[in-house]
Design a protein around this motif. Structure first.
Motif, PDB file in Angstrom:
ATOM      1  N   VAL A  53      47.694  61.503  39.803  1.00 45.60           N
ATOM      2  CA  VAL A  53      47.808  61.848  41.226  1.00 45.60           C
ATOM      3  C   VAL A  53      46.440  61.759  41.906  1.00 45.60           C
ATOM      4  O   VAL A  53      46.340  61.329  43.064  1.00 45.60           O
ATOM      5  CB  VAL A  53      48.422  63.249  41.396  1.00 45.60           C
ATOM      6  N   GLY A  54      45.394  62.110  41.192  1.00 43.48           N
ATOM      7  CA  GLY A  54      44.051  61.934  41.741  1.00 43.48           C
ATOM      8  C   GLY A  54      43.770  60.476  42.041  1.00 43.48           C
ATOM      9  O   GLY A  54      43.206  60.132  43.103  1.00 43.48           O
ATOM     10  N   PHE A  55      44.180  59.592  41.127  1.00 38.65           N
ATOM     11  CA  PHE A  55      43.997  58.151  41.353  1.00 38.65           C
ATOM     12  C   PHE A  55      44.871  57.651  42.505  1.00 38.65           C
ATOM     13  O   PHE A  55      44.460  56.776  43.277  1.00 38.65           O
ATOM     14  CB  PHE A  55      44.325  57.379  40.078  1.00 38.65           C
ATOM     15  N   ILE A  56      46.089  58.180  42.598  1.00 37.20           N
ATOM     16  CA  ILE A  56      46.973  57.796  43.703  1.00 37.20           C
ATOM     17  C   ILE A  56      46.295  58.075  45.039  1.00 37.20           C
ATOM     18  O   ILE A  56      46.332  57.253  45.974  1.00 37.20           O
ATOM     19  CB  ILE A  56      48.316  58.550  43.597  1.00 37.20           C
ATOM     20  N   LYS A  57      45.642  59.222  45.137  1.00 39.83           N
ATOM     21  CA  LYS A  57      44.966  59.591  46.382  1.00 39.83           C
ATOM     22  C   LYS A  57      43.723  58.733  46.616  1.00 39.83           C
ATOM     23  O   LYS A  57      43.430  58.347  47.760  1.00 39.83           O
ATOM     24  CB  LYS A  57      44.618  61.072  46.351  1.00 39.83           C
ATOM     25  N   ALA A  60      45.051  55.431  47.870  1.00 46.10           N
ATOM     26  CA  ALA A  60      45.535  55.563  49.242  1.00 46.10           C
ATOM     27  C   ALA A  60      44.378  55.680  50.233  1.00 46.10           C
ATOM     28  O   ALA A  60      44.442  55.150  51.351  1.00 46.10           O
ATOM     29  CB  ALA A  60      46.457  56.770  49.357  1.00 46.10           C
ATOM     30  N   GLU A  61      43.315  56.364  49.817  1.00 44.01           N
ATOM     31  CA  GLU A  61      42.147  56.479  50.689  1.00 44.01           C
ATOM     32  C   GLU A  61      41.497  55.120  50.904  1.00 44.01           C
ATOM     33  O   GLU A  61      41.093  54.776  52.022  1.00 44.01           O
ATOM     34  CB  GLU A  61      41.142  57.462  50.089  1.00 44.01           C
ATOM     35  N   ASP A  67      46.777  59.940  54.495  1.00 39.41           N
ATOM     36  CA  ASP A  67      47.606  60.904  55.208  1.00 39.41           C
ATOM     37  C   ASP A  67      49.089  60.759  54.889  1.00 39.41           C
ATOM     38  O   ASP A  67      49.883  61.644  55.185  1.00 39.41           O
ATOM     39  CB  ASP A  67      47.396  60.766  56.724  1.00 39.41           C
ATOM     40  N   GLN A  68      49.471  59.637  54.251  1.00 36.49           N
ATOM     41  CA  GLN A  68      50.871  59.407  53.921  1.00 36.49           C
ATOM     42  C   GLN A  68      51.250  59.901  52.526  1.00 36.49           C
ATOM     43  O   GLN A  68      52.432  59.865  52.150  1.00 36.49           O
ATOM     44  CB  GLN A  68      51.195  57.914  54.039  1.00 36.49           C
ATOM     45  N   LEU A 123      48.528  49.853  40.898  1.00 37.72           N
ATOM     46  CA  LEU A 123      47.576  49.399  39.879  1.00 37.72           C
ATOM     47  C   LEU A 123      46.200  49.861  40.344  1.00 37.72           C
ATOM     48  O   LEU A 123      45.763  49.494  41.440  1.00 37.72           O
ATOM     49  CB  LEU A 123      47.610  47.873  39.754  1.00 37.72           C
ATOM     50  N   TYR A 124      45.533  50.679  39.517  1.00 37.38           N
ATOM     51  CA  TYR A 124      44.250  51.232  39.965  1.00 37.38           C
ATOM     52  C   TYR A 124      43.335  51.468  38.773  1.00 37.38           C
ATOM     53  O   TYR A 124      43.765  51.948  37.724  1.00 37.38           O
ATOM     54  CB  TYR A 124      44.460  52.554  40.706  1.00 37.38           C
ATOM     55  N   VAL A 125      42.045  51.120  38.971  1.00 36.37           N
ATOM     56  CA  VAL A 125      40.996  51.382  37.987  1.00 36.37           C
ATOM     57  C   VAL A 125      39.826  52.019  38.715  1.00 36.37           C
ATOM     58  O   VAL A 125      39.438  51.564  39.804  1.00 36.37           O
ATOM     59  CB  VAL A 125      40.541  50.081  37.291  1.00 36.37           C
ATOM     60  N   SER A 126      39.257  53.068  38.148  1.00 40.25           N
ATOM     61  CA  SER A 126      38.102  53.731  38.753  1.00 40.25           C
ATOM     62  C   SER A 126      36.976  52.724  38.974  1.00 40.25           C
ATOM     63  O   SER A 126      36.728  51.871  38.117  1.00 40.25           O
ATOM     64  CB  SER A 126      37.594  54.863  37.856  1.00 40.25           C
ATOM     65  N   PRO A 127      36.271  52.822  40.107  1.00 41.02           N
ATOM     66  CA  PRO A 127      35.228  51.838  40.433  1.00 41.02           C
ATOM     67  C   PRO A 127      34.201  51.626  39.325  1.00 41.02           C
ATOM     68  O   PRO A 127      33.797  50.490  39.054  1.00 41.02           O
ATOM     69  CB  PRO A 127      34.580  52.429  41.693  1.00 41.02           C
ATOM     70  N   GLN A 128      33.772  52.694  38.660  1.00 41.50           N
ATOM     71  CA  GLN A 128      32.729  52.582  37.642  1.00 41.50           C
ATOM     72  C   GLN A 128      33.211  51.894  36.368  1.00 41.50           C
ATOM     73  O   GLN A 128      32.407  51.565  35.490  1.00 41.50           O
ATOM     74  CB  GLN A 128      32.127  53.950  37.312  1.00 41.50           C
TER      75      GLN A 128
END
Length: 210
Positions: A53-57, A60-61, A67-68, A123-128
């Motif tokens: 959920v942290g990654f989802i936010k 989304a940011e 805000d959605q 699909l998300y990967v932390s920037p670092q």
């Protein structure tokens, strides 16, 4: 994934072949060092929902749509780990820190033209941790799961201004159907969805047996 007890940070594989020592003529087993993998991609567990959920936010940011988002760890856990899950989740874990650094979410749908289909929602990967191939590997893991389930199509969406991933998808052989066939994505969100559903049965000429 736990840390390796080996101070050299590698594991060893026993080679089945035997090398003969010229002097003693005795067989010796060779130990070949194999570097430890940097990441592990696995199916998510309920305890991963907080990180996801942290990654989802974060995603989304980046998309300027924070805000959605009204997803919570409890809601995600209920939907992903019930008897008939609404969503499948994969996570990428860093071997060194044992921290979750990315995820993908997908579900199975059906298309009247092609049959079984998988839809990858996120699909998300932390920037670092980008640049190590994690995004591609997460997509490949979704594709592998889809093939094993008999799917013949994999769908996902991307924002029109996000050009870099679109170039990657084209190199993968994916078709941009918005450009190729003119399809557009349409959604009914909760309030309008409920209003529309409440009108079922308003037409006296039509009966329902659902």
């Amino acid at each position: 994934m736990g840390h390796s007890a080996d101070p050299l940070s590698c594991v060893f594989e026993l080679i089945s072949c035997i090398q003969v020592n010229k002097r003693s003529r005795l067989g010796v087993l060779i130990r070949k060092p194999i570097p430890m993998a940097s990441y592990m991609i696995r199916k998510a567990k309920p305890e991963d929902c907080v990180d996801i959920v942290g990654f989802i936010k974060e995603l989304a940011e980046y998309q300027c749509m924070l805000d959605q988002v009204d997803m919570t760890p409890a809601k995600l856990e209920a939907d992903a780990f019930c008897t008939e899950p609404f969503v499948n989740l994969l996570v990428a874990v860093c071997s060194k820190s044992n921290q979750t650094v990315g995820y993908s979410s997908f579900s199975y749908t059906y298309g009247s033209w092609k049959g079984r289909t998988v839809y990858m929602d996120d699909l998300y990967v932390s920037p670092q941790h980008r640049g190590a191939g994690l995004g591609t590997s997460l997509m490949q893991a979704v594709a592998k799961s889809a093939v094993e389930r008999g799917c013949n199509r994999m769908n996902w969406i991307v924002l029109s201004w996000n050009t870099r991933p679109k170039e990657l998808y084209a190199r993968m052989g994916a078709d941009n159907l918005s450009e190729k066939e003119g399809w557009q994505s349409i959604s009914l969100f909760q309030d309008n969805l409920e209003l529309f559903a409440d009108k079922l049965g308003a037409n006296p000429k039509i009966l329902f047996d659902l």
